[in-house]
Scaffold this motif. Sequence first.
Motif, PDB file in Angstrom:
ATOM      1  N   SER A  65      19.926  -1.446  58.250  1.00  0.00           N
ATOM      2  CA  SER A  65      19.312  -2.260  57.201  1.00  0.00           C
ATOM      3  C   SER A  65      18.016  -1.609  56.751  1.00  0.00           C
ATOM      4  O   SER A  65      17.564  -0.603  57.315  1.00  0.00           O
ATOM      5  CB  SER A  65      19.028  -3.680  57.714  1.00  0.00           C
ATOM      6  N   LEU A  66      17.399  -2.216  55.720  1.00  0.00           N
ATOM      7  CA  LEU A  66      16.139  -1.715  55.194  1.00  0.00           C
ATOM      8  C   LEU A  66      14.942  -2.433  55.799  1.00  0.00           C
ATOM      9  O   LEU A  66      13.813  -2.223  55.360  1.00  0.00           O
ATOM     10  CB  LEU A  66      16.113  -1.865  53.668  1.00  0.00           C
ATOM     11  N   ASP A  67      15.146  -3.280  56.793  1.00  0.00           N
ATOM     12  CA  ASP A  67      14.037  -3.961  57.443  1.00  0.00           C
ATOM     13  C   ASP A  67      13.121  -2.944  58.115  1.00  0.00           C
ATOM     14  O   ASP A  67      13.590  -1.955  58.699  1.00  0.00           O
ATOM     15  CB  ASP A  67      14.549  -4.952  58.491  1.00  0.00           C
ATOM     16  N   ALA A  68      11.828  -3.209  58.055  1.00  0.00           N
ATOM     17  CA  ALA A  68      10.855  -2.285  58.638  1.00  0.00           C
ATOM     18  C   ALA A  68      11.122  -2.066  60.121  1.00  0.00           C
ATOM     19  O   ALA A  68      10.991  -0.941  60.628  1.00  0.00           O
ATOM     20  CB  ALA A  68       9.439  -2.811  58.414  1.00  0.00           C
ATOM     21  N   SER A  69      11.529  -3.113  60.836  1.00  0.00           N
ATOM     22  CA  SER A  69      11.772  -2.975  62.272  1.00  0.00           C
ATOM     23  C   SER A  69      12.943  -2.036  62.551  1.00  0.00           C
ATOM     24  O   SER A  69      12.914  -1.255  63.516  1.00  0.00           O
ATOM     25  CB  SER A  69      12.037  -4.349  62.898  1.00  0.00           C
ATOM     26  N   ALA A  70      13.984  -2.085  61.714  1.00  0.00           N
ATOM     27  CA  ALA A  70      15.142  -1.205  61.904  1.00  0.00           C
ATOM     28  C   ALA A  70      14.773   0.245  61.605  1.00  0.00           C
ATOM     29  O   ALA A  70      15.187   1.170  62.321  1.00  0.00           O
ATOM     30  CB  ALA A  70      16.292  -1.652  61.012  1.00  0.00           C
ATOM     31  N   ILE A  71      13.985   0.454  60.550  1.00  0.00           N
ATOM     32  CA  ILE A  71      13.552   1.817  60.214  1.00  0.00           C
ATOM     33  C   ILE A  71      12.619   2.349  61.296  1.00  0.00           C
ATOM     34  O   ILE A  71      12.695   3.516  61.696  1.00  0.00           O
ATOM     35  CB  ILE A  71      12.880   1.828  58.836  1.00  0.00           C
ATOM     36  N   GLU A  72      11.737   1.485  61.792  1.00  0.00           N
ATOM     37  CA  GLU A  72      10.831   1.878  62.881  1.00  0.00           C
ATOM     38  C   GLU A  72      11.618   2.343  64.105  1.00  0.00           C
ATOM     39  O   GLU A  72      11.299   3.371  64.714  1.00  0.00           O
ATOM     40  CB  GLU A  72       9.939   0.691  63.254  1.00  0.00           C
ATOM     41  N   GLU A  73      12.661   1.596  64.470  1.00  0.00           N
ATOM     42  CA  GLU A  73      13.458   1.968  65.642  1.00  0.00           C
ATOM     43  C   GLU A  73      14.131   3.316  65.443  1.00  0.00           C
ATOM     44  O   GLU A  73      14.182   4.151  66.355  1.00  0.00           O
ATOM     45  CB  GLU A  73      14.505   0.896  65.928  1.00  0.00           C
ATOM     46  N   SER A  74      14.641   3.561  64.230  1.00  0.00           N
ATOM     47  CA  SER A  74      15.288   4.845  63.947  1.00  0.00           C
ATOM     48  C   SER A  74      14.292   5.997  64.037  1.00  0.00           C
ATOM     49  O   SER A  74      14.593   7.052  64.610  1.00  0.00           O
ATOM     50  CB  SER A  74      15.929   4.805  62.555  1.00  0.00           C
ATOM     51  N   MET A  75      13.087   5.794  63.481  1.00  0.00           N
ATOM     52  CA  MET A  75      12.067   6.840  63.553  1.00  0.00           C
ATOM     53  C   MET A  75      11.633   7.081  64.984  1.00  0.00           C
ATOM     54  O   MET A  75      11.395   8.224  65.401  1.00  0.00           O
ATOM     55  CB  MET A  75      10.871   6.442  62.683  1.00  0.00           C
ATOM     56  N   SER A  76      11.527   6.003  65.756  1.00  0.00           N
ATOM     57  CA  SER A  76      11.130   6.136  67.159  1.00  0.00           C
ATOM     58  C   SER A  76      12.154   6.937  67.951  1.00  0.00           C
ATOM     59  O   SER A  76      11.803   7.774  68.789  1.00  0.00           O
ATOM     60  CB  SER A  76      10.950   4.746  67.772  1.00  0.00           C
ATOM     61  N   ARG A  77      13.433   6.709  67.668  1.00  0.00           N
ATOM     62  CA  ARG A  77      14.482   7.472  68.346  1.00  0.00           C
ATOM     63  C   ARG A  77      14.360   8.957  68.040  1.00  0.00           C
ATOM     64  O   ARG A  77      14.508   9.805  68.931  1.00  0.00           O
ATOM     65  CB  ARG A  77      15.860   6.954  67.933  1.00  0.00           C
ATOM     66  N   LEU A  78      14.064   9.291  66.793  1.00  0.00           N
ATOM     67  CA  LEU A  78      13.898  10.695  66.425  1.00  0.00           C
ATOM     68  C   LEU A  78      12.659  11.293  67.082  1.00  0.00           C
ATOM     69  O   LEU A  78      12.678  12.443  67.535  1.00  0.00           O
ATOM     70  CB  LEU A  78      13.808  10.831  64.900  1.00  0.00           C
ATOM     71  N   ALA A  79      11.572  10.502  67.138  1.00  0.00           N
ATOM     72  CA  ALA A  79      10.364  10.984  67.801  1.00  0.00           C
ATOM     73  C   ALA A  79      10.640  11.279  69.273  1.00  0.00           C
ATOM     74  O   ALA A  79      10.178  12.281  69.832  1.00  0.00           O
ATOM     75  CB  ALA A  79       9.242   9.955  67.660  1.00  0.00           C
ATOM     76  N   ASP A  80      11.432  10.411  69.906  1.00  0.00           N
ATOM     77  CA  ASP A  80      11.780  10.609  71.311  1.00  0.00           C
ATOM     78  C   ASP A  80      12.641  11.854  71.513  1.00  0.00           C
ATOM     79  O   ASP A  80      12.672  12.420  72.602  1.00  0.00           O
ATOM     80  CB  ASP A  80      12.531   9.387  71.850  1.00  0.00           C
ATOM     81  N   GLN A  81      13.353  12.278  70.467  1.00  0.00           N
ATOM     82  CA  GLN A  81      14.194  13.471  70.553  1.00  0.00           C
ATOM     83  C   GLN A  81      13.398  14.753  70.323  1.00  0.00           C
ATOM     84  O   GLN A  81      13.948  15.847  70.398  1.00  0.00           O
ATOM     85  CB  GLN A  81      15.344  13.372  69.550  1.00  0.00           C
ATOM     86  N   GLY A  82      12.121  14.606  70.012  1.00  0.00           N
ATOM     87  CA  GLY A  82      11.268  15.783  69.879  1.00  0.00           C
ATOM     88  C   GLY A  82      11.335  16.480  68.547  1.00  0.00           C
ATOM     89  O   GLY A  82      11.028  17.674  68.459  1.00  0.00           O
ATOM     90  N   VAL A  83      11.725  15.786  67.484  1.00  0.00           N
ATOM     91  CA  VAL A  83      11.767  16.440  66.171  1.00  0.00           C
ATOM     92  C   VAL A  83      10.353  16.802  65.727  1.00  0.00           C
ATOM     93  O   VAL A  83       9.381  16.148  66.102  1.00  0.00           O
ATOM     94  CB  VAL A  83      12.449  15.532  65.117  1.00  0.00           C
ATOM     95  N   GLU A  84      10.242  17.854  64.941  1.00  0.00           N
ATOM     96  CA  GLU A  84       8.932  18.295  64.459  1.00  0.00           C
ATOM     97  C   GLU A  84       8.491  17.537  63.220  1.00  0.00           C
ATOM     98  O   GLU A  84       7.294  17.521  62.884  1.00  0.00           O
ATOM     99  CB  GLU A  84       8.960  19.796  64.161  1.00  0.00           C
ATOM    100  N   GLY A  85       9.419  16.924  62.517  1.00  0.00           N
ATOM    101  CA  GLY A  85       9.102  16.160  61.318  1.00  0.00           C
ATOM    102  C   GLY A  85      10.301  15.325  60.932  1.00  0.00           C
ATOM    103  O   GLY A  85      11.418  15.534  61.432  1.00  0.00           O
ATOM    104  N   ILE A  86      10.071  14.353  60.031  1.00  0.00           N
ATOM    105  CA  ILE A  86      11.121  13.406  59.653  1.00  0.00           C
ATOM    106  C   ILE A  86      11.248  13.321  58.140  1.00  0.00           C
ATOM    107  O   ILE A  86      10.236  13.293  57.430  1.00  0.00           O
ATOM    108  CB  ILE A  86      10.827  12.005  60.228  1.00  0.00           C
ATOM    109  N   VAL A  87      12.490  13.281  57.661  1.00  0.00           N
ATOM    110  CA  VAL A  87      12.780  12.955  56.268  1.00  0.00           C
ATOM    111  C   VAL A  87      13.284  11.521  56.232  1.00  0.00           C
ATOM    112  O   VAL A  87      14.321  11.215  56.828  1.00  0.00           O
ATOM    113  CB  VAL A  87      13.823  13.900  55.655  1.00  0.00           C
ATOM    114  N   LEU A  88      12.564  10.643  55.550  1.00  0.00           N
ATOM    115  CA  LEU A  88      13.006   9.261  55.380  1.00  0.00           C
ATOM    116  C   LEU A  88      13.846   9.192  54.108  1.00  0.00           C
ATOM    117  O   LEU A  88      13.317   9.126  53.002  1.00  0.00           O
ATOM    118  CB  LEU A  88      11.805   8.317  55.266  1.00  0.00           C
ATOM    119  N   ALA A  89      15.163   9.212  54.261  1.00  0.00           N
ATOM    120  CA  ALA A  89      16.058   9.153  53.109  1.00  0.00           C
ATOM    121  C   ALA A  89      16.497   7.715  52.878  1.00  0.00           C
ATOM    122  O   ALA A  89      17.669   7.430  52.638  1.00  0.00           O
ATOM    123  CB  ALA A  89      17.268  10.053  53.339  1.00  0.00           C
TER     124      ALA A  89
END
Length: 346
Positions: free
Chosen positions: A114-138
């Motif tokens: 969904s587009l809820d801020a909490s859902a987007i936050e969780e997705s970004m947090s998962r990527l941060a935990d995977q050690g990505v150097e940067g994120i594209v929010l598409a």
Amino acid sequence: MTGTASKQDEPATPRAPGMTDVARLAGVSAQTVSRTLSGHPNVQAATRAKVLAAVEQLGYRRNNAARALSSGRSRTLGVVTLRIGFYSRTAIAVGIEAAAAAAGYAVNTVTTPSLDASAIEESMSRLADQGVEGIVLAVPLIESNRAIDELTRSLPTITIDGSRTESTEVVAIDQAEIGRIATQHLLDLGHETVWHVAGPQRWLDAASRSQGWRETLSQTGLQPPPELTGDWSPASGYQAGLILGRIPEVTSVFVASDEMAFGVIRALDELGRRVPDDISVVGVDDISLAAYCSPALTTVAQPFADMGRLAVEHLLRYIAKPDTVPPIETIEPQLVVRASTAAPRR
């Protein structure tokens, strides 16, 4: 059924704790958690102790990719996209992956339901935990929250749907201009007004296209007719077409996506309203099927692959110089005229 538990009765699988959970418990930012776990020297001893205590309490464990943060490089970029099968999302992802591979980077993609801020936050947090150097929010980030703001401060982030936080850079197509181009094309053909089938207004691009449509009509001295709304699917376009096809004065329609436009054209055909003899139709996107529907669809093209490539180029520059946030880069849409639009019959 008696004696059978439904899926709704089954307990939800608990989510593993993420970096933002550690940050909340420790009372620090996600950036501080990242620095602490990466062994950054500029973290005070007391703060480091709070973070490590929160890590221990939550049982937070970074995976192998995230451990690459200790060296500062994982050669991996993250992408957050919506869990839908629309062409535009796939085309952008292909552009991102191709550009990343050319630069020697892998891509980890996380979908949000969904587009809820909490859902987007969780997705970004998962990527941060995977050690990505940067994120594209598409995804169209309509609303943010504190955790998202902290994540974008700790990780270079690019958004490509016209939204931004204080710490993100944007690569975008002028969606209001799309509405203006499509509407003006139909007015220039001689149509007295233009009806509109909009996308979901929670999407910034849908709202902006509607804005461009309304402004163009208003600047011509016309009162915009009632707006119909779909959900990007051909089925929702079909339902809108069944309504528009029964309104005799409708001679032109601007539809906010090609896929909805296919549904509109199908409904008009079933009602005996010919395109473009009776009603002209303009879509948005210029997906590969647009040139092959009957009639071939006039549409406003969005260069999705270019958007993905530019997002990666900007993100890599941002990673190299995270203290600077360059201005928005806007890509101009282009009108592609085909057989679905014509001058109205007199």
